[in-house]
Design a protein around this motif. Sequence first.
Motif, short mmCIF file in Angstrom:
data_model
loop_
_atom_site.label_atom_id
_atom_site.label_comp_id
_atom_site.label_asym_id
_atom_site.label_seq_id
_atom_site.Cartn_x
_atom_site.Cartn_y
_atom_site.Cartn_z
N LEU A 260 0.83 -1.21 0.00
CA LEU A 260 0.00 0.00 0.00
C LEU A 260 0.86 1.26 0.00
CD1 LEU A 260 -2.77 -1.05 2.55
CD2 LEU A 260 -2.83 -1.17 0.05
N ARG A 261 1.98 1.21 0.70
CA ARG A 261 2.89 2.36 0.72
C ARG A 261 3.45 2.62 -0.68
NH1 ARG A 261 6.07 0.51 4.21
NH2 ARG A 261 5.07 1.46 6.02
N ALA A 262 3.85 1.56 -1.36
CA ALA A 262 4.40 1.71 -2.69
C ALA A 262 3.35 2.25 -3.67
CB ALA A 262 4.95 0.38 -3.19
N LEU A 263 2.12 1.75 -3.55
CA LEU A 263 1.04 2.25 -4.41
C LEU A 263 0.82 3.74 -4.20
CD1 LEU A 263 -1.53 -0.67 -4.02
CD2 LEU A 263 -0.31 -0.07 -6.12
N TYR A 264 0.83 4.16 -2.96
CA TYR A 264 0.62 5.59 -2.66
C TYR A 264 1.75 6.43 -3.23
CZ TYR A 264 0.15 9.92 -0.03
OH TYR A 264 0.04 11.24 0.32
N LEU A 265 2.98 5.94 -3.11
CA LEU A 265 4.13 6.72 -3.57
C LEU A 265 4.16 6.89 -5.08
CD1 LEU A 265 6.91 5.31 -1.21
CD2 LEU A 265 5.98 7.64 -1.22
N THR A 266 3.42 6.08 -5.83
CA THR A 266 3.41 6.23 -7.29
C THR A 266 2.62 7.45 -7.73
OG1 THR A 266 1.38 4.89 -7.58
CG2 THR A 266 3.51 3.72 -7.60
N ARG A 267 1.80 7.99 -6.87
CA ARG A 267 0.94 9.11 -7.26
C ARG A 267 1.79 10.34 -7.60
NH1 ARG A 267 -3.95 8.61 -2.73
NH2 ARG A 267 -4.68 6.53 -3.40
N GLY A 268 1.53 10.88 -8.78
CA GLY A 268 2.25 12.07 -9.22
C GLY A 268 3.65 11.80 -9.73
N ARG A 269 4.02 10.53 -9.89
CA ARG A 269 5.36 10.18 -10.37
C ARG A 269 5.26 9.48 -11.72
NH1 ARG A 269 8.80 10.78 -6.00
NH2 ARG A 269 7.73 10.79 -3.98
N PRO A 270 6.33 9.54 -12.51
CA PRO A 270 6.34 8.81 -13.78
C PRO A 270 6.19 7.31 -13.55
CG PRO A 270 8.11 10.44 -13.70
CD PRO A 270 7.54 10.37 -12.33
N LYS A 271 5.74 6.64 -14.57
CA LYS A 271 5.52 5.19 -14.49
C LYS A 271 6.83 4.47 -14.17
CE LYS A 271 3.46 1.36 -17.12
NZ LYS A 271 2.80 0.98 -18.39
N HIS A 272 6.73 3.54 -13.25
CA HIS A 272 7.83 2.67 -12.84
C HIS A 272 8.95 3.42 -12.12
CE1 HIS A 272 6.69 -0.64 -15.98
NE2 HIS A 272 5.78 -0.49 -15.02
#
Length: 228
Positions: free
Chosen positions: A98-110
Amino acid sequence: KNNDRNEADKGGVSERSESPPLSSNDCSSLEPINRLLCQTGNSDDDTEAVPSLLDAEDEDDDDEFTEESCIEDPNRRIWVVTTAALPWFTGTAVNPLLRALYLTRGRPKHHVTLVIPWLSNKQSRERLYKGKSFQSKQDQERWIRTYCRERAHCHQEETNLRIQFFDSEYQPFFGSIFPTVDICATIPDEEADVVILEEPEHLNWFRNPERKTISKTNSNDETRWSQN
């Protein structure tokens, strides 16, 4: 005292006005720490807002984040490395996901990678995953991504998240998973930026970064197991 009593008699008994409970929509406007208190419910004995730690001004400028430790820049590469993976529903599997999913927000893919263990032993997979014996890492990754979309409702986040496995084995004596490879070697040098570790004493068991020593915990039994 008589004057105080007379003033109270004139003005009536002053009672603290009770504010109606905030709805879930009202909670969204609060600072994170107060939002958590709002969503979990306020006590009838204490309805006053708790001051947010985020509102406190630092008197010492030296306490500010360094450039290296600030991950607000969306171009930072973030690696979340943990010792468990779904469908083993343990804290070190669910929370990092869940932490990793949240950190993807607003960032480029991968730009955010979740690094999780692959149990090489089929019996270990069946034991921890309640009979689910994935035939490959790709099978397990598909199961995890389905969970992200259907249970966590993180459709865009799941698309942006990269998942990477490391070989590992389950030790029943400890009830823990330990890597059997050098995890650091699996991360490309050009992407080695920010790492978030879960159970670092287990992750670094066989090799500490840049060292050739055994990573010990408070458990004497674990130390003896490693030496054997």
